[in-house]
Design an enzyme around this catalytic site. Structure first.
Site, PDB file in Angstrom:
ATOM      1  N   GLN A  10     -36.291  43.110 -53.043  1.00 35.92           N
ATOM      2  CA  GLN A  10     -35.112  43.976 -52.952  1.00 35.92           C
ATOM      3  C   GLN A  10     -33.942  43.175 -52.064  1.00 35.92           C
ATOM      4  OE1 GLN A  10     -34.939  47.590 -50.586  1.00 35.92           O
ATOM      5  NE2 GLN A  10     -34.774  48.834 -52.428  1.00 35.92           N
ATOM      6  N   CYS A  31     -30.143  53.054 -48.945  1.00 35.46           N
ATOM      7  CA  CYS A  31     -30.470  52.949 -47.321  1.00 35.46           C
ATOM      8  C   CYS A  31     -29.579  53.683 -46.637  1.00 35.46           C
ATOM      9  CB  CYS A  31     -30.388  51.714 -46.860  1.00 35.46           C
ATOM     10  SG  CYS A  31     -30.920  51.552 -45.086  1.00 35.46           S
ATOM     11  N   ASN A  74     -39.218  59.443 -56.410  1.00 32.47           N
ATOM     12  CA  ASN A  74     -39.644  58.968 -55.263  1.00 32.47           C
ATOM     13  C   ASN A  74     -39.193  60.076 -54.186  1.00 32.47           C
ATOM     14  OD1 ASN A  74     -38.231  57.224 -52.509  1.00 32.47           O
ATOM     15  ND2 ASN A  74     -40.157  57.332 -52.910  1.00 32.47           N
ATOM     16  N   GLY A  75     -39.887  60.390 -53.108  1.00 29.40           N
ATOM     17  CA  GLY A  75     -39.701  61.136 -51.918  1.00 29.40           C
ATOM     18  C   GLY A  75     -40.918  62.155 -51.735  1.00 29.40           C
ATOM     19  N   ASP A  76     -41.599  62.224 -50.765  1.00 25.54           N
ATOM     20  CA  ASP A  76     -42.663  63.238 -50.280  1.00 25.54           C
ATOM     21  C   ASP A  76     -43.813  63.487 -51.131  1.00 25.54           C
ATOM     22  OD1 ASP A  76     -40.413  63.852 -48.507  1.00 25.54           O
ATOM     23  OD2 ASP A  76     -40.171  65.869 -49.575  1.00 25.54           O
ATOM     24  N   GLY A 104     -44.092  56.019 -50.527  1.00 19.99           N
ATOM     25  CA  GLY A 104     -43.790  55.070 -49.118  1.00 19.99           C
ATOM     26  C   GLY A 104     -44.515  55.749 -47.772  1.00 19.99           C
ATOM     27  N   ARG A 105     -44.123  56.527 -47.177  1.00 19.82           N
ATOM     28  CA  ARG A 105     -44.572  57.061 -46.010  1.00 19.82           C
ATOM     29  C   ARG A 105     -46.244  57.339 -45.808  1.00 19.82           C
ATOM     30  NH1 ARG A 105     -40.292  61.081 -44.527  1.00 19.82           N
ATOM     31  NH2 ARG A 105     -40.444  61.310 -46.572  1.00 19.82           N
TER      32      ARG A 105
HETATM   33  C1  LIG Z   1     -40.004  52.784 -42.193  1.00 25.16           C
HETATM   34  C2  LIG Z   1     -39.101  52.990 -43.708  1.00 25.16           C
HETATM   35  C3  LIG Z   1     -38.497  51.906 -44.010  1.00 25.16           C
HETATM   36  C4  LIG Z   1     -37.723  51.924 -45.203  1.00 25.16           C
HETATM   37  N1  LIG Z   1     -37.177  50.739 -45.695  1.00 25.16           N
HETATM   38  C5  LIG Z   1     -36.579  50.726 -46.846  1.00 25.16           C
HETATM   39  C6  LIG Z   1     -36.061  49.551 -47.494  1.00 25.16           C
HETATM   40  O1  LIG Z   1     -36.210  48.482 -46.820  1.00 25.16           O
HETATM   41  N2  LIG Z   1     -35.718  49.761 -48.671  1.00 25.16           N
HETATM   42  C7  LIG Z   1     -35.477  51.004 -49.166  1.00 25.16           C
HETATM   43  O2  LIG Z   1     -35.285  51.046 -50.485  1.00 25.16           O
HETATM   44  N3  LIG Z   1     -35.930  51.998 -48.806  1.00 25.16           N
HETATM   45  C8  LIG Z   1     -36.567  52.076 -47.507  1.00 25.16           C
HETATM   46  N4  LIG Z   1     -37.093  53.197 -47.153  1.00 25.16           N
HETATM   47  C9  LIG Z   1     -37.212  54.285 -47.967  1.00 25.16           C
HETATM   48  C10 LIG Z   1     -38.633  54.545 -48.721  1.00 25.16           C
HETATM   49  O3  LIG Z   1     -38.447  53.342 -49.736  1.00 25.16           O
HETATM   50  C11 LIG Z   1     -38.755  55.977 -49.519  1.00 25.16           C
HETATM   51  O4  LIG Z   1     -37.426  55.975 -50.432  1.00 25.16           O
HETATM   52  C12 LIG Z   1     -38.484  56.994 -48.763  1.00 25.16           C
HETATM   53  O5  LIG Z   1     -39.420  56.923 -47.424  1.00 25.16           O
HETATM   54  C13 LIG Z   1     -38.743  58.267 -49.394  1.00 25.16           C
HETATM   55  O6  LIG Z   1     -40.220  58.241 -49.899  1.00 25.16           O
HETATM   56  P1  LIG Z   1     -41.584  58.616 -49.166  1.00 25.16           P
HETATM   57  O7  LIG Z   1     -41.382  60.022 -48.974  1.00 25.16           O
HETATM   58  O8  LIG Z   1     -42.800  58.456 -50.210  1.00 25.16           O
HETATM   59  O9  LIG Z   1     -41.809  57.932 -48.111  1.00 25.16           O
HETATM   60  C14 LIG Z   1     -37.781  53.107 -45.781  1.00 25.16           C
HETATM   61  C15 LIG Z   1     -38.599  54.222 -45.402  1.00 25.16           C
HETATM   62  C16 LIG Z   1     -39.199  54.093 -44.238  1.00 25.16           C
HETATM   63  C17 LIG Z   1     -40.073  55.539 -43.788  1.00 25.16           C
END
Ligand SMILES: Cc1cc2nc3c(=O)[nH]c(=O)nc-3n(C[C@H](O)[C@H](O)[C@H](O)COP(=O)(O)O)c2cc1C
EC number: 1.3.1.-
Length: 330
Positions: free
Chosen positions: A73, A103, A205-207, A229-230
């Site tokens: 990415q 971002c 994506n998200g949550d 992600g998280r």
């Molecule tokens: C610590 C952290 C770093 C992240 N860095 C990126 C990144 O480098 N590129 C990106 O597209 N999203 C980044 N995100 C966003 C995640 O890819 C994702 O879209 C977001 O956390 C929501 O998904 P989740 O609820 O499953 O965590 C980051 C999120 C977190 C928490």
């Protein structure tokens, strides 16, 4: 039906590991892959950094065979630099290239990169076209619903980016203004999925943080797959737990203490191999409390783990953890 991105076959309803800065590095990706992530992305990489040949950006290009399929990415604000960065990153041999238009953090979004492109769709389209034209690899995009509540323009973004050749789109169900607050809203993601013009895979994506939610949102929003992600931080088992639940409707047993320790050790080992022992040990410190989240009275061990300077000390502490909890949490 199997989901396809260019020539990459991902199987039915793939689970993707989200790109996460300072988290989604090769050691972390290793344990996620072991536990069922179907496709993964690197942390975002600055196009300017790649062009300057900055060591930090270069290092993020490292990918390994067992990680495939994997996407690199990139982000940036300058179209020519994004084109050049795409050429450089493609040489590292990923399976696809991904552009970050999501971002929200100031240093990125206020410098004309990341989510700020949601305020200038013409530029976003031109940038995407330049990236698509600069590589033989499929290009995917990750973005948000829009800049803020008044400008949720991802529906238009999806159509226009598909028109310039992207092969899949991941949408985080929040606006830039929301950052990570509130609850992700996937209803617009479903609208895009239902748009008869859209032919590319759409990932939500998200949550997503449990098998139940994954199953419920899969039904409700009809996406082609999900990006997590998280919930995977310190808990790479989330992928296999969701898959098992999809298949059987039953919950897989939670990882035992012994499994947590095992994965933690693997993560540390990979971290030291890739970063060198000093940095590997240091950067692993942020992960311990995540691996043992919910384990009662773990604080004392955490304190020891984050101050231990050698791998031998860490192994001894993990041995103590195994002893203390073997019976309580087996
Ligand atoms: C610590 C952290 C770093 C992240 N860095 C990126 C990144 O480098 N590129 C990106 O597209 N999203 C980044 N995100 C966003 C995640 O890819 C994702 O879209 C977001 O956390 C929501 O998904 P989740 O609820 O499953 O965590 C980051 C999120 C977190 C928490």
């Amino acid at each position: 039906m199997s989901v396809q991105i260019g020539n990459i076959e991902l199987g039915e309803f793939p689970l993707l590991l989200a790109p996460m800065e300072d988290v989604s590095d090769p050691p972390f990706r290793y344990v996620c892959k072991q536990n069922g992530a179907d496709m993964m992305y690197t942390e975002f990489i600055s196009s300017e950094g790649l062009i300057r040949d900055a060591a930090k950006s270069r290092q993020k290009l490292d990918i390994f065979e067992y990680e495939r399929p994997i996407g690199i990415q990139i982000f940036g604000s300058d179209i020519d630099h994004m084109r050049e960065a795409t050429e450089i990153a493609s040489l590292a041999g990923p399976d696809l290239m991904d552009i970050n238009y999501g971002c929200p953090v100031k240093q990125v979004a206020c410098r004309g990169a990341g989510a700020s492109l949601l305020q200038d769709i013409d530029k976003m389209v031109a940038m995407t076209k330049a990236v698509v034209g600069a590589t033989h690899l499929p290009v995917t995009v990750k973005t948000r619903l829009g800049w803020d509540d008044n400008t949720k323009n991802v529906y238009e973004v999806a159509e226009r980016l598909q028109d310039v050749g992207i092969k899949a789109l991941t949408i985080h169900g929040r606006t830039r203004a929301q950052m990570y607050k509130g609850v992700a809203d996937w209803s617009m993601i479903r609208d895009i999925k239902k748009n008869p013009r859209i032919r590319i895979p759409i990932f939500g994506n998200g949550d997503i943080d449990s098998p139940e939610k994954a199953a419920e949102w899969r039904m409700q929003y009809e996406v082609d797959g999900m990006m997590i992600g998280r919930a995977a931080i310190g808990y790479p088992w989330i992928f296999r737990e969701i898959k098992h639940y999809f298949k059987t409707g039953q919950h897989l047993d939670k990882p035992t203490i012994a499994e947590r320790i095992e994965v933690c050790k693997t993560h540390l080992q990979k971290s030291m191999e890739w970063k060198g022992p000093r940095t590997g040990i240091f950067e692993m410190r942020r992960h311990y409390s995540n691996y043992f989240k919910g384990v009662p009275d773990f604080k004392e061990f955490r304190m020891k783990l984050v101050t231990a300077a050698t791998v031998e000390e860490i192994m001894d502490i993990l041995g103590e953890v195994a002893k203390k909890y073997a019976f309580e949490m087996a």
